[in-house]
Design a protein around this motif. Structure first.
Motif, short mmCIF file in Angstrom:
data_model
loop_
_atom_site.label_atom_id
_atom_site.label_comp_id
_atom_site.label_asym_id
_atom_site.label_seq_id
_atom_site.Cartn_x
_atom_site.Cartn_y
_atom_site.Cartn_z
N GLU A 85 81.50 -22.99 40.77
CA GLU A 85 81.52 -21.79 41.61
C GLU A 85 82.54 -20.89 40.94
N SER A 86 82.17 -19.63 40.66
CA SER A 86 83.00 -18.84 39.76
C SER A 86 83.55 -17.53 40.34
N HIS A 87 83.17 -17.18 41.58
CA HIS A 87 83.58 -15.85 42.05
C HIS A 87 84.74 -15.93 43.05
N SER A 130 87.50 -23.50 31.09
CA SER A 130 88.30 -23.06 32.23
C SER A 130 88.72 -21.60 32.07
N THR A 131 89.63 -21.21 32.94
CA THR A 131 89.93 -19.79 33.10
C THR A 131 91.42 -19.51 32.94
N ASP A 132 91.75 -18.27 32.59
CA ASP A 132 93.17 -17.87 32.54
C ASP A 132 93.77 -17.75 33.94
N GLU A 133 92.90 -17.73 34.98
CA GLU A 133 93.43 -17.54 36.34
C GLU A 133 94.28 -18.72 36.81
N VAL A 134 94.20 -19.86 36.11
CA VAL A 134 95.02 -21.02 36.48
C VAL A 134 96.52 -20.69 36.32
N PRO A 155 91.75 -19.74 45.99
CA PRO A 155 91.07 -21.05 46.06
C PRO A 155 90.26 -21.33 44.80
N TYR A 156 89.65 -20.30 44.22
CA TYR A 156 88.92 -20.49 42.96
C TYR A 156 89.85 -21.01 41.86
N SER A 157 90.97 -20.30 41.64
CA SER A 157 91.83 -20.70 40.53
C SER A 157 92.52 -22.04 40.81
N LYS A 195 80.29 -9.48 40.14
CA LYS A 195 81.54 -9.27 39.40
C LYS A 195 81.66 -7.79 39.05
N LEU A 196 82.89 -7.34 38.76
CA LEU A 196 83.17 -5.91 38.65
C LEU A 196 82.17 -5.13 37.76
N ILE A 197 82.04 -5.52 36.50
CA ILE A 197 81.27 -4.66 35.57
C ILE A 197 79.78 -4.60 35.94
N LEU A 210 81.29 2.91 44.52
CA LEU A 210 81.92 1.93 43.62
C LEU A 210 83.20 1.45 44.30
N PRO A 211 83.15 0.25 44.91
CA PRO A 211 84.27 -0.22 45.75
C PRO A 211 85.45 -0.77 44.93
N VAL A 212 86.44 0.09 44.66
CA VAL A 212 87.62 -0.33 43.90
C VAL A 212 88.63 -0.93 44.88
N ASP A 286 92.02 -4.20 49.86
CA ASP A 286 92.31 -5.05 48.70
C ASP A 286 91.83 -6.49 48.92
N ARG A 287 91.63 -7.19 47.81
CA ARG A 287 91.34 -8.63 47.83
C ARG A 287 92.62 -9.36 48.23
N PRO A 288 92.58 -10.28 49.21
CA PRO A 288 93.80 -11.03 49.55
C PRO A 288 94.28 -11.86 48.35
N GLY A 289 95.59 -11.88 48.14
CA GLY A 289 96.16 -12.68 47.04
C GLY A 289 95.78 -12.16 45.66
N HIS A 290 95.44 -10.88 45.58
CA HIS A 290 94.93 -10.29 44.33
C HIS A 290 95.96 -10.38 43.19
N ASP A 291 95.59 -11.06 42.10
CA ASP A 291 96.50 -11.18 40.96
C ASP A 291 96.64 -9.83 40.26
N GLN A 346 80.47 -8.63 52.29
CA GLN A 346 81.63 -8.36 51.44
C GLN A 346 82.08 -6.90 51.49
N TYR A 347 81.13 -5.99 51.61
CA TYR A 347 81.50 -4.58 51.40
C TYR A 347 81.26 -3.67 52.60
N GLU A 348 80.50 -4.15 53.64
CA GLU A 348 80.22 -3.17 54.71
C GLU A 348 80.95 -3.53 55.97
O1 DAU Z 1 89.99 -14.14 34.30
C1 DAU Z 1 88.85 -14.95 34.24
C2 DAU Z 1 88.09 -14.84 35.55
O2 DAU Z 1 87.52 -13.54 35.58
C3 DAU Z 1 87.02 -15.90 35.72
O3 DAU Z 1 87.63 -17.16 35.78
C4 DAU Z 1 86.21 -15.67 36.99
O4 DAU Z 1 85.16 -16.59 37.08
C5 DAU Z 1 85.65 -14.26 36.93
O5 DAU Z 1 84.96 -13.99 38.13
C6 DAU Z 1 86.75 -13.23 36.71
O6 DAU Z 1 87.61 -13.13 37.87
P1 DAU Z 1 88.12 -11.71 38.42
O7 DAU Z 1 88.46 -11.87 39.84
O8 DAU Z 1 89.14 -11.12 37.53
O9 DAU Z 1 86.75 -10.87 38.21
P2 DAU Z 1 86.00 -9.80 39.14
O10 DAU Z 1 84.92 -9.20 38.31
O11 DAU Z 1 85.65 -10.35 40.47
O12 DAU Z 1 87.12 -8.69 39.37
C7 DAU Z 1 87.72 -8.02 38.27
C8 DAU Z 1 88.76 -7.05 38.85
O13 DAU Z 1 88.07 -6.02 39.57
C9 DAU Z 1 89.70 -7.70 39.85
O14 DAU Z 1 90.99 -7.10 39.73
C10 DAU Z 1 89.10 -7.35 41.21
C11 DAU Z 1 88.47 -6.00 40.95
N1 DAU Z 1 87.25 -5.70 41.76
C12 DAU Z 1 86.24 -6.60 41.76
C13 DAU Z 1 85.11 -6.40 42.51
C14 DAU Z 1 83.99 -7.41 42.54
C15 DAU Z 1 87.16 -4.52 42.47
O15 DAU Z 1 88.09 -3.66 42.42
N2 DAU Z 1 86.03 -4.30 43.21
C16 DAU Z 1 85.00 -5.20 43.27
O16 DAU Z 1 84.01 -4.93 43.98
#
Ligand code: DAU
Ligand code: NAD
Length: 348
Positions: A85-87, A130-134, A155-157, A195-197, A210-212, A286-291, A346-348
């Motif tokens: 599970e990766s998100h 694995s991931t750098d999030e560890v 929880p993912y990391s 995922k973001l991109i 575009l939900p930042v 914001d995402r809770p616990g956002h790195d 997630q978004y609404e």
């Molecule tokens: O660093 C490696 C990790 O990268 C992988 O281990 C994960 O599997 C992978 O999902 C990814 O994790 P992130 O949480 O960094 O990726 P994500 O694309 O979910 O988010 C990238 C950044 O964008 C993060 O700072 C949160 C932000 N974001 C993300 C989404 C989905 C937003 O601002 N809006 C969004 O809707």
């Protein structure tokens, strides 16, 4: 090696790794084990599905009986383990499924591999992706090195950190031969649009907000997915036993700057007036616990194995945008059904 098991091969990175191994090693049988969760999609592999050295098996790594049976049947010499599970956002709403797949699933694979080869591990290898999030979060400066302490925040990391520890522990305790790599954020074709991109590419195409998250000043290091697959191939075949490698793009971007670049490139591709897509940017809770920041020091894999990214970020992003614009059927298929429910929650 005669037979390699790749887990999670129907997912984003896994499908690129399967393609790489199937095409680079025609004498090796590649078995792709995947449960086909929402993130798994066999359409990611249509170009190689008929290859003589490729087999797909649908199955769940949390099922130890099934996993044991599979190892007894195939006698895999090597494992490249990507199933997970990766998100991060899903791990916040449903942590237990992350413990099940990422921790229990990994331990099941380790057990079956150990039972099969414990009398003689010569020329065997368990490669854990694995991931750098560890490593948790960085401040404004510094880089993650292989020696950085683990400090996971989501929880993912936490589940990925746990799985890394189990792999090392099986190496120490049972002599199981392993390699672990910890990679930064991947992007490219076949990336699931949660995922973001890919989410933002899809929303720009459909003129959706575009939900930042937060103020957008979070930083990630981005790597083109095929360069990750090349690094895995190299480390799987060339690394010393028990090596760990950090893999990254030497390519840090603040989210908001990346989103603005994406908007600009998409406007050009779609023939829209400059500035059109930027108007879709919406700052949300914001995402809770956002790195705050991830940044990788990939000098070890560069110096020891000669790996470095083959494409620049601008080249990779252009390839990625073109792929999504040319594969609208793929995008429509993965964004129908359950995706709509996820998006609303997630978004609404
Ligand atoms: O660093 C490696 C990790 O990268 C992988 O281990 C994960 O599997 C992978 O999902 C990814 O994790 P992130 O949480 O960094 O990726 P994500 O694309 O979910 O988010 C990238 C950044 O964008 C993060 O700072 C949160 C932000 N974001 C993300 C989404 C989905 C937003 O601002 N809006 C969004 O809707
Ligand atoms: P993904 O979510 O796109 O794919 C995961 C795959 O695993 C899917 O095909 C899914 O069906 C399969 N799977 C899930 N649970 C399973 C189970 N119980 N049994 C069998 N198969 C199951 O993930 P991804 O982004 O391709 O990531 C692959 C691996 O790389 C993961 O281990 C992840 O932690 C790691 N990673 C990802 C990134 C990234 O940026 N995406 C960066 C570094 C490391």
């Amino acid at each position: 090696m005669k037979k390699i098991l790749i887990t999670g091969g129907a997912g984003f990175i896994g499908s690129h790794v399967v393609r790489r191994f199937v095409t680079q090693y025609p004498e090796t049988t590649i078995v792709n084990l995947d449960a086909l969760t929402y993130a798994g999609n066999l359409n990611n592999l249509t170009d190689i599905e008929d290859a003589a050295n490729y087999t797909f098996v649908k199955g769940d790594i949390t099922d130890s009986t099934f996993v044991n049976q599979l190892f007894k049947e195939h006698h895999f010499d090597g494992v490249v383990h990507l199933a997970a599970e990766s998100h991060v956002d899903r791990s916040i709403t449903d942590p237990v499924s992350f413990v099940m797949t990422n921790v229990i699933g990994t331990v099941n694979l380790l057990n079956s591999f150990k039972e099969l080869w414990k009398a003689d591990f010569t020329n065997k290898r368990f490669y854990h992706v694995s991931t750098d999030e560890v490593y948790g979060t960085l401040g404004e400066t510094g880089l993650f090195k292989e020696t950085t302490s683990y400090d996971p925040n989501s929880p993912y990391s936490a589940s990925k950190a746990s799985s890394d520890h189990f792999v090392r522990a099986y190496g120490e305790t049972y002599g199981l031969p392993y390699v672990i790599s910890n990679c930064s954020n991947n992007y490219g074709p076949h990336h699931f649009p949660e995922k973001l991109i890919p989410l933002f590419i899809n929303n720009i195409i459909h003129n959706k907000p575009l939900p930042v998250y937060g103020d957008g000043n979070y930083t990630r290091d981005w790597l083109y997915v095929i360069d990750h697959a090349i690094a895995i191939d190299l480390a799987f075949h060339k690394a010393e036993n028990a090596a760990t490698y950090n893999i990254g793009g030497f390519n840090e971007w603040k989210n908001i700057d990346l989103v603005k670049l994406l908007c600009k490139m998409m406007d050009e591709k779609l023939g829209r007036d400059a500035g059109t897509s930027e108007k879709l940017i919406t700052y949300v809770t914001d995402r809770p616990g956002h790195d705050l920041r991830y940044a990788i020091d990939a000098s070890k894999i560069n110096q020891e194995l000669g790996w470095k990214p083959t494409v620049t970020f601008e080249q990779g992003l252009e390839k990625t945008i073109d792929w999504y614009l040319n594969n609208d059927e793929w995008l429509e298929q993965v964004t129908s059904g359950a995706y709509q429910d996820y998006y609303k929650k997630q978004y609404e």
